[in-house]
Write an enzyme that holds these catalytic residues in place. Structure first.
Site, mmCIF file in Angstrom:
data_model
loop_
_atom_site.group_PDB
_atom_site.id
_atom_site.type_symbol
_atom_site.label_atom_id
_atom_site.label_comp_id
_atom_site.label_asym_id
_atom_site.label_seq_id
_atom_site.Cartn_x
_atom_site.Cartn_y
_atom_site.Cartn_z
ATOM 1 C CG ASP A 121 37.260 41.990 40.521
ATOM 2 O OD1 ASP A 121 37.396 41.908 41.751
ATOM 3 O OD2 ASP A 121 38.217 42.247 39.759
ATOM 4 C CG ASP A 127 39.509 46.017 39.556
ATOM 5 O OD1 ASP A 127 40.544 45.454 39.978
ATOM 6 O OD2 ASP A 127 39.455 46.614 38.452
ATOM 7 C CG HIS A 144 41.614 50.527 39.566
ATOM 8 N ND1 HIS A 144 42.612 49.699 40.040
ATOM 9 C CD2 HIS A 144 40.956 49.802 38.613
ATOM 10 C CE1 HIS A 144 42.551 48.533 39.394
ATOM 11 N NE2 HIS A 144 41.549 48.561 38.542
ATOM 12 C CG HIS A 160 45.193 52.168 38.817
ATOM 13 N ND1 HIS A 160 45.303 51.116 37.941
ATOM 14 C CD2 HIS A 160 45.738 51.757 39.990
ATOM 15 C CE1 HIS A 160 45.884 50.102 38.581
ATOM 16 N NE2 HIS A 160 46.146 50.471 39.819
ATOM 17 C CG HIS A 203 38.289 49.437 35.111
ATOM 18 N ND1 HIS A 203 39.465 49.661 34.431
ATOM 19 C CD2 HIS A 203 38.575 48.506 36.062
ATOM 20 C CE1 HIS A 203 40.411 48.890 34.939
ATOM 21 N NE2 HIS A 203 39.910 48.187 35.938
ATOM 22 C CE LYS A 249 40.638 41.878 42.323
ATOM 23 N NZ LYS A 249 40.734 42.619 41.053
ATOM 24 C CB CYS A 252 40.209 39.678 38.325
ATOM 25 S SG CYS A 252 40.948 41.315 38.035
HETATM 26 C C1 VGL Z 1 39.741 43.113 35.656
HETATM 27 C C2 VGL Z 1 40.826 44.174 33.952
HETATM 28 C C3 VGL Z 1 41.098 45.247 34.763
HETATM 29 C C4 VGL Z 1 38.984 41.911 36.113
HETATM 30 C C5 VGL Z 1 40.013 44.173 36.494
HETATM 31 O O1 VGL Z 1 38.235 42.001 37.113
HETATM 32 O O2 VGL Z 1 39.143 40.854 35.480
HETATM 33 N N1 VGL Z 1 40.160 43.110 34.398
HETATM 34 N N2 VGL Z 1 40.679 45.232 36.038
HETATM 35 ZN ZN ZN Z 2 40.971 46.982 37.204
#
Ligand code: VGL
Ligand code: ZN
Length: 209
Positions: free
Chosen positions: A12, A50, A52, A56, A85, A110, A155
């Protein structure tokens, strides 16, 4: 150069987790040069993204009256609510512009189902629904993983722990990670990773064999 049994998994490294992003992690962009230096040392490189939909269920904005960073109970267990996000196709969801993405063999997206979040690169947050990444790696004879990226306590943590539980040998390059650190979540993440058998080190101390 590492052997064909080892892969680099970069978690990510996206604009929304970097300064100025919607869910900015302090100093998040500092991981980019660390990741780029590692990319040169691996034959197999996997990026996670990430990704979404706007509706979401992990977005606080989709739960009227609920604040970002509060906790709710979902059918699959507790879920932190986040500011919106990494919306599919947005600039925030794009990889950091300085990350060298050309060498990636696979990009795993994901969190693309509205009803369920996915911190881990291997399983969604019900800890059952697979992303297919383990099969991809095993089919390619990969048994060792080096991981780094954002965020250490979400993550990265869940990806590393799941990988170790699946039987991969997992090493975390901590200098290529930065944390959100909500209510002690960084300490909890480190403890959970160590408990699962993940080796925590720095990119300069990685031994390739
Ligand atoms: C993440 C919170 C929400 C991450 C992703 O990449 O750690 N944290 N979505
Ligand atoms: Zn996320």
């Amino acid at each position: 150069m590492t052997g064909p049994d080892t892969a680099l998994i970069l978690i990510d490294i996206q604009n929304d987790f970097c300064p100025g992003g919607a869910l900015a992690v302090a100093d998040g962009d500092a991981v980019v040069p660390v990741a780029n230096a590692l990319i040169d040392k691996f034959e197999t490189i996997v990026l996670t993204q990430d990704w979404h939909p706007a509706d979401h269920s992990s977005f606080a904005s989709n739960h009227p009256g609920k604040d970002a960073f509060s906790l709710i109970e979902m059918p699959y267990g507790p879920q932190v609510l986040w500011p919106p996000h990494c919306i599919q196709g947005s600039e925030g969801a794009a990889f950091h512009k300085d990350l060298v993405t050309d060498k990636a063999n696979l990009i795993v997206r994901k969190g693309f189902r509205s009803a369920i979040d996915s911190y881990s690169a291997f399983f969604e947050n019900d800890h059952e629904t697979t992303t297919g990444l383990a099969g991809y790696l095993k089919d390619r004879g990969i048994s060792k993983l080096v991981m780094t990226g954002l965020a250490t306590d979400f993550c990265v943590r869940f990806s590393a722990v799941d990988a170790a539980k699946l039987g991969f040998s997992v090493t975390l390059a901590e200098d290529g990670c930065r944390a959100i650190d909500l209510d002690g979540s960084l300490d909890a993440a480190k403890a959970a990773m160590r408990e699962a058998g993940v080796t925590l080190t720095t990119s300069g101390n990685l031994t390739f064999g």
